[in-house]
Scaffold this motif. Structure first.
Motif, PDB file in Angstrom:
ATOM      1  N   VAL A   1       0.836  -1.199   0.000  1.00  0.00           N
ATOM      2  CA  VAL A   1       0.000   0.000   0.000  1.00  0.00           C
ATOM      3  C   VAL A   1       0.875   1.255   0.000  1.00  0.00           C
ATOM      4  O   VAL A   1       0.631   2.202  -0.745  1.00  0.00           O
ATOM      5  CB  VAL A   1      -0.964  -0.001   1.212  1.00  0.00           C
ATOM      6  N   ALA A   2       1.917   1.251   0.825  1.00  0.00           N
ATOM      7  CA  ALA A   2       2.819   2.403   0.887  1.00  0.00           C
ATOM      8  C   ALA A   2       3.511   2.614  -0.459  1.00  0.00           C
ATOM      9  O   ALA A   2       3.649   3.749  -0.925  1.00  0.00           O
ATOM     10  CB  ALA A   2       3.851   2.215   1.999  1.00  0.00           C
ATOM     11  N   LEU A   3       3.945   1.555  -1.101  1.00  0.00           N
ATOM     12  CA  LEU A   3       4.583   1.673  -2.415  1.00  0.00           C
ATOM     13  C   LEU A   3       3.608   2.194  -3.467  1.00  0.00           C
ATOM     14  O   LEU A   3       3.987   2.987  -4.335  1.00  0.00           O
ATOM     15  CB  LEU A   3       5.167   0.336  -2.853  1.00  0.00           C
ATOM     16  N   ALA A   4       2.360   1.762  -3.400  1.00  0.00           N
ATOM     17  CA  ALA A   4       1.354   2.248  -4.345  1.00  0.00           C
ATOM     18  C   ALA A   4       1.111   3.749  -4.155  1.00  0.00           C
ATOM     19  O   ALA A   4       1.024   4.504  -5.135  1.00  0.00           O
ATOM     20  CB  ALA A   4       0.049   1.475  -4.179  1.00  0.00           C
ATOM     21  N   VAL A   5       1.018   4.197  -2.913  1.00  0.00           N
ATOM     22  CA  VAL A   5       0.805   5.622  -2.647  1.00  0.00           C
ATOM     23  C   VAL A   5       1.995   6.446  -3.130  1.00  0.00           C
ATOM     24  O   VAL A   5       1.828   7.485  -3.776  1.00  0.00           O
ATOM     25  CB  VAL A   5       0.537   5.846  -1.136  1.00  0.00           C
ATOM     26  N   VAL A   6       3.188   5.986  -2.846  1.00  0.00           N
ATOM     27  CA  VAL A   6       4.387   6.707  -3.289  1.00  0.00           C
ATOM     28  C   VAL A   6       4.443   6.755  -4.815  1.00  0.00           C
ATOM     29  O   VAL A   6       4.785   7.781  -5.400  1.00  0.00           O
ATOM     30  CB  VAL A   6       5.654   6.064  -2.690  1.00  0.00           C
ATOM     31  N   THR A   7       4.095   5.672  -5.479  1.00  0.00           N
ATOM     32  CA  THR A   7       4.095   5.630  -6.937  1.00  0.00           C
ATOM     33  C   THR A   7       3.110   6.635  -7.511  1.00  0.00           C
ATOM     34  O   THR A   7       3.431   7.369  -8.462  1.00  0.00           O
ATOM     35  CB  THR A   7       3.763   4.211  -7.439  1.00  0.00           C
ATOM     36  N   VAL A   8       1.915   6.705  -6.949  1.00  0.00           N
ATOM     37  CA  VAL A   8       0.915   7.664  -7.419  1.00  0.00           C
ATOM     38  C   VAL A   8       1.406   9.092  -7.220  1.00  0.00           C
ATOM     39  O   VAL A   8       1.272   9.936  -8.115  1.00  0.00           O
ATOM     40  CB  VAL A   8      -0.434   7.430  -6.710  1.00  0.00           C
ATOM     41  N   LEU A   9       2.000   9.385  -6.081  1.00  0.00           N
ATOM     42  CA  LEU A   9       2.510  10.735  -5.828  1.00  0.00           C
ATOM     43  C   LEU A   9       3.637  11.107  -6.780  1.00  0.00           C
ATOM     44  O   LEU A   9       3.692  12.235  -7.277  1.00  0.00           O
ATOM     45  CB  LEU A   9       2.964  10.862  -4.373  1.00  0.00           C
ATOM     46  N   VAL A  10       4.528  10.175  -7.052  1.00  0.00           N
ATOM     47  CA  VAL A  10       5.638  10.449  -7.969  1.00  0.00           C
ATOM     48  C   VAL A  10       5.116  10.679  -9.384  1.00  0.00           C
ATOM     49  O   VAL A  10       5.552  11.604 -10.078  1.00  0.00           O
ATOM     50  CB  VAL A  10       6.674   9.304  -7.931  1.00  0.00           C
ATOM     51  N   VAL A  11       4.177   9.870  -9.829  1.00  0.00           N
ATOM     52  CA  VAL A  11       3.625  10.022 -11.175  1.00  0.00           C
ATOM     53  C   VAL A  11       2.897  11.358 -11.293  1.00  0.00           C
ATOM     54  O   VAL A  11       3.052  12.075 -12.293  1.00  0.00           O
ATOM     55  CB  VAL A  11       2.696   8.838 -11.522  1.00  0.00           C
ATOM     56  N   ARG A  12       2.110  11.722 -10.294  1.00  0.00           N
ATOM     57  CA  ARG A  12       1.415  13.009 -10.323  1.00  0.00           C
ATOM     58  C   ARG A  12       2.418  14.158 -10.361  1.00  0.00           C
ATOM     59  O   ARG A  12       2.236  15.121 -11.084  1.00  0.00           O
ATOM     60  CB  ARG A  12       0.500  13.162  -9.108  1.00  0.00           C
ATOM     61  N   ARG A  13       3.452  14.064  -9.586  1.00  0.00           N
ATOM     62  CA  ARG A  13       4.459  15.127  -9.539  1.00  0.00           C
ATOM     63  C   ARG A  13       5.215  15.225 -10.875  1.00  0.00           C
ATOM     64  O   ARG A  13       5.530  16.296 -11.347  1.00  0.00           O
ATOM     65  CB  ARG A  13       5.434  14.830  -8.396  1.00  0.00           C
ATOM     66  N   TRP A  14       5.461  14.080 -11.459  1.00  0.00           N
ATOM     67  CA  TRP A  14       6.232  14.035 -12.687  1.00  0.00           C
ATOM     68  C   TRP A  14       5.426  14.553 -13.889  1.00  0.00           C
ATOM     69  O   TRP A  14       5.900  15.350 -14.683  1.00  0.00           O
ATOM     70  CB  TRP A  14       6.682  12.619 -12.939  1.00  0.00           C
TER      71      TRP A  14
END
Length: 166
Positions: free
Chosen positions: A25-38
Motif C-alpha cells: 500500500v505504501a509503495l502504491a501511494v508513493v508511486t501515485v505521488l511520484v507520477v502526479r508530480r512528474w
C-alpha cells in the motif's frame, strides 16, 4: 512444544502478510505521488518560480503588469512589463476560449487590449464544467472589478446582458 512452534509459525506468517500488505500500500501511494508530480508539474517550475504559474503579476497602485514565467504565445514574447498609461488607451475584455483541461467544458480568456494595437496579452484563462448563469455573472463581475481597480475601461461584449432598470 510442537504445537507452540506451529502457533509461532502461523503468527509470524500472519504478521509477515500484514507487513507485506502495508508495504505494498505504501509503495502504491508513493508511486501515485511520484507520477502526479512528474506528469502534472506546474510549468512555472521550469523557470524557477515554485508557487506561481506562467502569466502576469498585476500591480494595481503602479497600474502595471509584469511577466511571470515564459510566454505561451509568441506575440507577447517581447513584452516583460506593461505600463497602462495613458489610461484611456487600455481596456479589459473577456471572450470564449478553448478548454484544455479534461474536466473543463468551457473556458473564458480575460485579455488586455490596447486601442491601436488590439489584444496585447491574455491575463488568465478561466475553466469551468458549467456555463450556468451564476458562473457567467461571476466572470463578468471579475472583469468589471479588475477594470475598475486598474482604472481602465471594459471593452467588448459582456457574457450576460446587463439587467434592465425599471
Amino acid at each position: 512444544m510442537q504445537l507452540w512452534l506451529y502457533v509461532l509459525m502461523g503468527l509470524s506468517a500472519v504478521m509477515a502478510f500484514w507487513q507485506a500488505w502495508w508495504l505494498s500500500v505504501a509503495l502504491a501511494v508513493v508511486t501515485v505521488l511520484v507520477v502526479r508530480r512528474w506528469y502534472l508539474k506546474d510549468p512555472a517550475q521550469d523557470h524557477g518560480l515554485p508557487l506561481e504559474r506562467n502569466g502576469w503579476r498585476i500591480d494595481i497602485p503602479q497600474r502595471s503588469l509584469s511577466r511571470i514565467g515564459a510566454p505561451q504565445v509568441e506575440a507577447t514574447q517581447q513584452i516583460d512589463t506593461l505600463c497602462l498609461e495613458p489610461v484611456d488607451a487600455w481596456s479589459l475584455g473577456v471572450l470564449m476560449g478553448a478548454p484544455q483541461e479534461r474536466q473543463a467544458i468551457y473556458a473564458w480568456c480575460i485579455e488586455l487590449r490596447h486601442r491601436s494595437r488590439g489584444p496585447v496579452a491574455t491575463l488568465c484563462v478561466l475553466h469551468s464544467a458549467s456555463a450556468a448563469h451564476v458562473v457567467l455573472q461571476d466572470i463578468d463581475a471579475l472583469v468589471d472589478t479588475l477594470a475598475q481597480r486598474l482604472g481602465i475601461r471594459r471593452s467588448g461584449s459582456r457574457l450576460l446582458p446587463p439587467k434592465r432598470r425599471q
